[in-house]
Design an enzyme around this catalytic site. Structure first.
Site, mmCIF file in Angstrom:
data_model
loop_
_atom_site.group_PDB
_atom_site.id
_atom_site.type_symbol
_atom_site.label_atom_id
_atom_site.label_comp_id
_atom_site.label_asym_id
_atom_site.label_seq_id
_atom_site.Cartn_x
_atom_site.Cartn_y
_atom_site.Cartn_z
ATOM 1 N N GLU A 116 27.646 20.202 8.326
ATOM 2 C CA GLU A 116 26.514 21.020 8.561
ATOM 3 C C GLU A 116 25.065 20.746 7.843
ATOM 4 O O GLU A 116 24.429 21.618 7.347
ATOM 5 C CB GLU A 116 26.919 22.728 8.343
HETATM 6 C C1 LIG Z 1 36.200 17.765 7.362
HETATM 7 C C2 LIG Z 1 34.914 17.785 8.202
HETATM 8 C C3 LIG Z 1 34.703 18.696 9.222
HETATM 9 C C4 LIG Z 1 33.748 18.449 10.221
HETATM 10 N N1 LIG Z 1 33.690 19.153 11.148
HETATM 11 C C5 LIG Z 1 32.853 19.006 12.269
HETATM 12 C C6 LIG Z 1 32.662 19.737 13.369
HETATM 13 O O1 LIG Z 1 33.445 20.995 13.449
HETATM 14 N N2 LIG Z 1 31.713 19.373 14.470
HETATM 15 C C7 LIG Z 1 30.978 18.220 14.151
HETATM 16 O O2 LIG Z 1 30.557 17.870 15.262
HETATM 17 N N3 LIG Z 1 31.136 17.589 13.228
HETATM 18 C C8 LIG Z 1 31.715 17.733 12.186
HETATM 19 N N4 LIG Z 1 32.010 16.826 11.146
HETATM 20 C C9 LIG Z 1 31.141 15.755 10.897
HETATM 21 C C10 LIG Z 1 30.207 15.963 9.995
HETATM 22 O O3 LIG Z 1 28.759 16.783 10.376
HETATM 23 C C11 LIG Z 1 29.450 14.727 9.570
HETATM 24 O O4 LIG Z 1 30.211 14.229 8.579
HETATM 25 C C12 LIG Z 1 28.047 14.841 9.014
HETATM 26 O O5 LIG Z 1 26.989 15.120 9.914
HETATM 27 C C13 LIG Z 1 27.672 13.441 8.391
HETATM 28 O O6 LIG Z 1 27.680 12.367 9.124
HETATM 29 P P1 LIG Z 1 28.604 10.933 8.650
HETATM 30 O O7 LIG Z 1 29.600 11.475 8.308
HETATM 31 O O8 LIG Z 1 28.625 10.263 10.069
HETATM 32 O O9 LIG Z 1 27.559 10.323 7.733
HETATM 33 P P2 LIG Z 1 26.339 9.483 7.994
HETATM 34 O O10 LIG Z 1 25.335 9.971 9.105
HETATM 35 O O11 LIG Z 1 26.917 8.031 8.388
HETATM 36 O O12 LIG Z 1 25.603 9.108 6.785
HETATM 37 C C14 LIG Z 1 26.207 8.529 5.748
HETATM 38 C C15 LIG Z 1 25.344 8.866 4.050
HETATM 39 O O13 LIG Z 1 23.911 8.440 4.405
HETATM 40 C C16 LIG Z 1 23.299 9.737 4.263
HETATM 41 N N5 LIG Z 1 22.085 9.651 5.423
HETATM 42 C C17 LIG Z 1 22.104 9.400 6.634
HETATM 43 N N6 LIG Z 1 21.047 9.580 7.265
HETATM 44 C C18 LIG Z 1 19.959 9.544 6.311
HETATM 45 C C19 LIG Z 1 18.603 9.564 6.173
HETATM 46 N N7 LIG Z 1 17.844 9.508 7.188
HETATM 47 N N8 LIG Z 1 17.901 9.508 5.059
HETATM 48 C C20 LIG Z 1 18.705 9.724 4.165
HETATM 49 N N9 LIG Z 1 20.118 9.692 3.784
HETATM 50 C C21 LIG Z 1 21.051 9.691 5.124
HETATM 51 C C22 LIG Z 1 24.027 11.039 4.671
HETATM 52 O O14 LIG Z 1 23.682 11.990 3.762
HETATM 53 C C23 LIG Z 1 25.665 10.249 3.970
HETATM 54 O O15 LIG Z 1 25.431 10.435 2.611
HETATM 55 C C24 LIG Z 1 33.010 17.324 10.167
HETATM 56 C C25 LIG Z 1 33.152 16.368 9.311
HETATM 57 C C26 LIG Z 1 34.117 16.377 8.339
HETATM 58 C C27 LIG Z 1 34.654 15.356 7.280
#
Ligand SMILES: Cc1cc2nc3c(=O)[nH]c(=O)nc-3n(C[C@H](O)[C@H](O)[C@H](O)COP(=O)(O)OP(=O)(O)OC[C@H]3O[C@@H](n4cnc5c(N)ncnc54)[C@H](O)[C@@H]3O)c2cc1C
Length: 634
Positions: free
Chosen positions: A418
């Site tokens: 979120e």
């Molecule tokens: C248990 C669980 C439940 C979830 N439930 C849902 C759901 O119901 N629906 C849904 O759609 N998604 C869901 N998600 C997805 C979740 O919202 C994403 O994991 C989250 O948005 C982060 O995306 P990512 O994991 O791909 O990280 P990435 O976007 O790959 O980021 C990796 C790291 O880089 C950082 N980062 C990325 N971009 C930037 C930037 N521009 N500047 C600085 N730092 C940055 C991030 O903060 C993170 O630390 C869920 C994930 C999990 C693990």
């Protein structure tokens, strides 16, 4: 029919920002305490006096029934052990209307206020966090909330009664290649006769293994990212996996494939291309659910910390009387009081519809997810070796089965989903500098022509001539300022002064770095964290004063929290200008270039084969559907 999962790799940083910017709600129709705070205007009048909760005997009655049910019928340890919420718990919660807490009564829901809904989540999440996540994903980001705000009457009539009766919903935005950056979204919705055909793969959908109604974000060619309500059982949908995590073991979280899935045109929510705006607007109040669970974790931690620290004797004293542990107890108590005060305040101002709460809700998501994690970490430390031991193992040795390590594991994800902490910093910082961008944006925009720059220069000159003098003096400098708050007045004077200092610092950073400010993430993160601390201090002071007759001890907690928060704020202010940000950025580049790879020698590293991000192929599924179906209650 061949599928077309769009190849997402070639989205530039600029395009990604443009997509995020277009999804932003740019208008401010109602006053915002948070926005004013970042501008150096401490508008205490927007949150003081503490808003009165709408009395509701029905809601109180409901919370009592819910509490009786979860206490007697829900076995939290069993849910953890089996990594699954039993069917009968789904039935029990459905009978109680828990899947319709936020749905209006006219559609069969309970129509609870944000305050009562969050109290219910706090309660349920304290039994097992996966239960809280189920209900929160279902109604805060799943189908009910976007339909409540953007749905047509026909959509509400068609879907909301089903959800209120116990059908589960999920929200599907994330994809293997789409995390924080929605511009890369690859799921396509191509127009066909009577509707759209969906193709793509969605990752990590909470409730996705068993939801019968989904909100799916997909790209309509030429129109942009669009939100659809999709039947979970529609032909072409396969639940390919149930994912497993560090915590939230009972989460029903899926990989879901869409292959030529037909969605009727009437299932578009809020218009074509409005998907991200809908997601963001939904999260304005949706973001309050997650802090509700953090508040529950804080209360639970305080209870365990208090009882254990009084009983456990080492070195001749209860451990709670050794200063090192005592400081942790004080931190847990003060932080829990602050998280609850911020949450209740956000809910109340959302319920009485007086203020815009988008910044405050974002601030509490950020603050509560970070602080609850620290609270749980400190609790593990206070419990010593037992903090690291599983509840079942404790019970097997004849000790109280307190699941401290589980709470730590369950809380960790709150800093990621979120809106990760890093993304929340950027999102809130964008709002904090909004006033500057709206008057001076063109001056620092490299693509603005000379005419636009000149016009912006004149506009900015007028704005800053009016605004800057207001940052020099204020009520926080008057020794009698906020004296109606008694011993807490000193803290509010501090907040007022700090708010002006925050605005001056932001202005100085704007003039120093101009367009490059958006890349100064260390600086922006601290600005936002200061804002969160100031908001928290304001919330505890206003609450403590409002409750001082019935609960005079709240004044002590508010004072304690403010003293702790002021130290953190002072450190953040200091680090605005004295830090290793540039050094770290350069060092990080050298790390990325492999210069320090020698440091990785002498260990067995993680396997080097296998993709970091799996390349999902479009097309029909090649695996069995692992969908969970809840049989009807008998
Ligand atoms: C248990 C669980 C439940 C979830 N439930 C849902 C759901 O119901 N629906 C849904 O759609 N998604 C869901 N998600 C997805 C979740 O919202 C994403 O994991 C989250 O948005 C982060 O995306 P990512 O994991 O791909 O990280 P990435 O976007 O790959 O980021 C990796 C790291 O880089 C950082 N980062 C990325 N971009 C930037 C930037 N521009 N500047 C600085 N730092 C940055 C991030 O903060 C993170 O630390 C869920 C994930 C999990 C693990």
């Amino acid at each position: 029919m061949a599928t077309t999962q769009r190849k997402p790799a070639d989205v530039s940083e600029k395009q990604a920002r443009q997509v995020a910017e277009a999804a932003r709600e740019s208008e401010w129709r109602k006053p915002s305490f948070g926005k004013e705070l970042f501008l150096g205007r401490f508008r205490l009048d927007l949150i003081d006096p503490w808003p009165a909760a709408e009395p509701s005997a029905d809601a109180d009655d409901y919370l009592a029934k819910l509490e009786a049910y979860v206490r007697s019928q829900v076995d939290g340890p069993r849910i953890e052990r089996e990594a699954s919420i039993p069917d009968e718990v789904f039935h029990g919660l459905a009978r109680l209307g828990a899947f319709g807490m936020k749905i209006d009564k006219e559609y069969g829901g309970l129509g609870l206020s944000n305050l009562h809904y969050c109290k219910a989540l706090t309660l349920i999440g304290s039994v097992n966090s996966s239960l809280g996540a189920l209900l929160s994903a279902h109604q805060s980001i799943g189908v009910p909330q976007p339909l409540k705000i953007f749905g047509t009457p026909a959509q509400k009539k068609a879907f909301l009664p089903r959800l209120a009766a116990g059908e589960v919903s999920a929200f599907l935005l994330t994809e293997p290649d789409v995390g924080s950056d929605p511009a890369r979204l690859g799921t396509m919705a191509e127009p066909v006769e009577g509707g759209y055909r969906l193709n793509g793969v969605k990752l990590w959908a909470t409730n996705g293994t068993m939801a019968t109604l989904l909100v799916v974000m997909a790209r309509v060619p030429g129109k942009g990212i669009t939100a659809f309500v999709v039947e979970g059982d529609a032909p072409g949908i396969t639940v390919e996996r149930r994912n497993e995590f560090l915590g939230l073991r009972a989460l029903e979280n899926s990989v879901t494939r869409f292959h030529d899935v037909f969605v009727p045109a009437e299932n578009v929510i809020g218009g074509l291309g409005k998907g991200l705006k809908i997601a963001l607007t939904t999260l304005n109040t949706g973001r309050l659910s997650l802090p509700a669970m953090c508040v529950g974790a804080g209360k639970w931690s305080l209870n365990v910390a208090r009882e254990w620290s009084a009983e456990r004797v080492q070195w001749g004293r209860p451990v709670g009387q050794h200063e090192a542990v005592a400081k942790k107890l004080a931190f847990i108590a003060a932080t829990t009081y602050a998280m609850e005060s911020m949450l209740d305040l956000c809910c109340l101002i959302a319920d009485d519809d007086s203020n815009d709460i988008r910044i405050e809700a974002a601030l509490i998501k950020l603050f509560a997810s970070e602080m609850a994690w620290q609270v749980a970490d400190e609790l593990v430390q206070i419990r010593g070796g037992r903090g690291y031991e599983k509840a079942e193992s404790l019970a097997a040795r004849g000790e109280r089965p307190v699941e401290v390590e589980q709470v730590l594991r369950d809380l960790r994800i709150n800093r990621i989903f979120e809106g990760s902490t890093e993304i929340m910093h950027l999102l809130i910082a964008r709002e904090a500098v909004d006033a500057h961008l709206s008057v001076a944006g063109d001056i620092i925009d490299p693509e603005a022509g000379l005419g636009r720059k000149a016009r912006a220069g004149a506009q900015a000159g007028a704005f800053y001539a009016r605004w800057l003098p207001t940052l020099a003096v204020g009520r926080g400098q008057v020794p009698t300022g906020y004296s109606e708050f008694g011993p807490l007045a000193t803290h509010l004077r501090y907040v007022e002064r700090a708010s002006r200092k925050l605005a001056r610092s932001t202005f100085y950073a704007m003039s120093r770095w101009q367009g490059k400010l958006e890349r100064k993430q260390g600086f922006l993160g601290r600005i936002v964290d200061i804002g969160a601390e100031l908001f928290a201090m304001s919330a505890v002071c206003v609450r403590a004063r409002a409750e001082r007759r019935d609960r005079p001890e709240g004044m002590e907690l508010a004072d304690l929290f403010c003293q702790q928060a002021r130290l953190r704020t002072a450190a953040l202010f200091g680090a605005l200008w004295e830090n290793t940000d540039s050094l770290d950025a350069k060092a990080a580049q050298r790390v990325l270039d492999g210069r320090y790879a020698f440091l990785e020698e002498g260990i067995v590293t993680a396997p080097a084969d296998g993709a970091w991000v799996a390349a999902w192929q479009p097309g029909p599924t090649t695996v069995d559907d692992v969908r969970r179906r809840i049989p009807p209650a008998t």
